[in-house]
Design a protein around this motif. Structure first.
Motif, PDB file in Angstrom:
ATOM      1  N   LYS A  72       1.004   2.688  -8.750  1.00 32.05           N
ATOM      2  CA  LYS A  72       1.333   1.273  -8.487  1.00 32.05           C
ATOM      3  C   LYS A  72       1.520   0.497  -9.789  1.00 32.05           C
ATOM      4  CE  LYS A  72      -3.452  -0.157  -7.709  1.00 32.05           C
ATOM      5  NZ  LYS A  72      -4.308   0.902  -7.225  1.00 32.05           N
ATOM      6  N   ILE A  87       5.026   1.474 -11.178  1.00 29.04           N
ATOM      7  CA  ILE A  87       6.026   0.753 -10.384  1.00 29.04           C
ATOM      8  C   ILE A  87       6.180  -0.680 -10.902  1.00 29.04           C
ATOM      9  CG2 ILE A  87       6.498  -0.226  -8.090  1.00 29.04           C
ATOM     10  CD1 ILE A  87       5.169   2.379  -6.958  1.00 29.04           C
ATOM     11  N   THR A 127       8.891   3.865  -5.521  1.00 27.76           N
ATOM     12  CA  THR A 127       7.980   3.573  -4.416  1.00 27.76           C
ATOM     13  C   THR A 127       6.669   4.328  -4.645  1.00 27.76           C
ATOM     14  OG1 THR A 127       8.737   5.460  -3.122  1.00 27.76           O
ATOM     15  CG2 THR A 127       9.902   3.352  -2.778  1.00 27.76           C
ATOM     16  N   GLU A 128       5.641   3.915  -3.931  1.00 26.31           N
ATOM     17  CA  GLU A 128       4.361   4.623  -4.024  1.00 26.31           C
ATOM     18  C   GLU A 128       4.515   6.063  -3.551  1.00 26.31           C
ATOM     19  OE1 GLU A 128       0.588   2.890  -3.083  1.00 26.31           O
ATOM     20  OE2 GLU A 128       1.427   0.857  -3.281  1.00 26.31           O
ATOM     21  N   GLU A 129       5.358   6.289  -2.547  1.00 25.42           N
ATOM     22  CA  GLU A 129       5.573   7.654  -2.047  1.00 25.42           C
ATOM     23  C   GLU A 129       6.145   8.543  -3.144  1.00 25.42           C
ATOM     24  OE1 GLU A 129       4.976   4.927   1.041  1.00 25.42           O
ATOM     25  OE2 GLU A 129       6.680   4.851  -0.310  1.00 25.42           O
TER      26      GLU A 129
END
Length: 171
Positions: free
Chosen positions: A16, A19, A41-43
């Motif tokens: 995070k 990001i 993205t976190e994914e």
């Protein structure tokens, strides 16, 4: 007083922060070429960190400030124990922390880890030629330009060339 930097193995929750640091596509591409899709993205970041668990030749690290908050990240990969070499990549510092010497300190810590802990004699990295700040940081840490990369990267209407830089232990 100068802030103390620490490094530790990365954790999924560190994504995070990465990001937040890579807020536009140009900045993200400077970091990873086309290894991820924009926006991050976190994914995607969780998948990046999960790959380390299955790869004995690659590790991710997070740099922490005095308060234990992530301020940087890098990866060591392509470990070759016979050739005593490792590749440093995916290097990023929180944009709000740039210009304070943290990038240099983090890269220096990566070198120390590679040399003192892993026993490597050679550490390489790739850097886009237009990323002048990163080049200065790496040169200050002892990296030298070794050769031009052979597969330029296209971003929007630009073509980015890159250099392979190396840090070599001298006896």
């Amino acid at each position: 007083m100068k802030e103390t930097l620490r490094i530790r193995p990365c954790k999924k929750g560190d994504g995070k922060f990465v990001i937040r640091w890579l807020t536009n596509e140009r900045m993200m591409r400077m970091w990873c070429r086309d290894s991820f899709s924009f926006p991050l993205t976190e994914e995607q970041m969780n998948g990046y960190y999960e790959k380390f668990e299955d790869n004995q030749y690659s590790w991710g690290f997070t740099a922490l400030n005095d308060s234990g908050v992530p301020v940087g990240s890098f990866q060591m990969s392509r470990v070759d124990y016979e050739a005593e070499s490792v590749h440093l990549g995916f290097i990023v510092i929180d944009p709000e922390q740039r210009g304070k010497g943290l990038g240099h300190e983090m890269v220096t810590m990566a070198i120390r880890y590679g040399v003192e802990i892993l026993g490597m004699k050679r550490i390489t990295l790739n850097v886009f030629d237009s990323n002048k700040g990163a080049i200065r940081c790496y040169e200050k840490a002892g990296f030298v330009n070794e050769k031009r990369g052979d597969d330029d990267f296209s971003f929007e209407n630009e073509v980015w060339s890159y250099s392979v830089m190396a840090y070599t232990v001298t006896d």
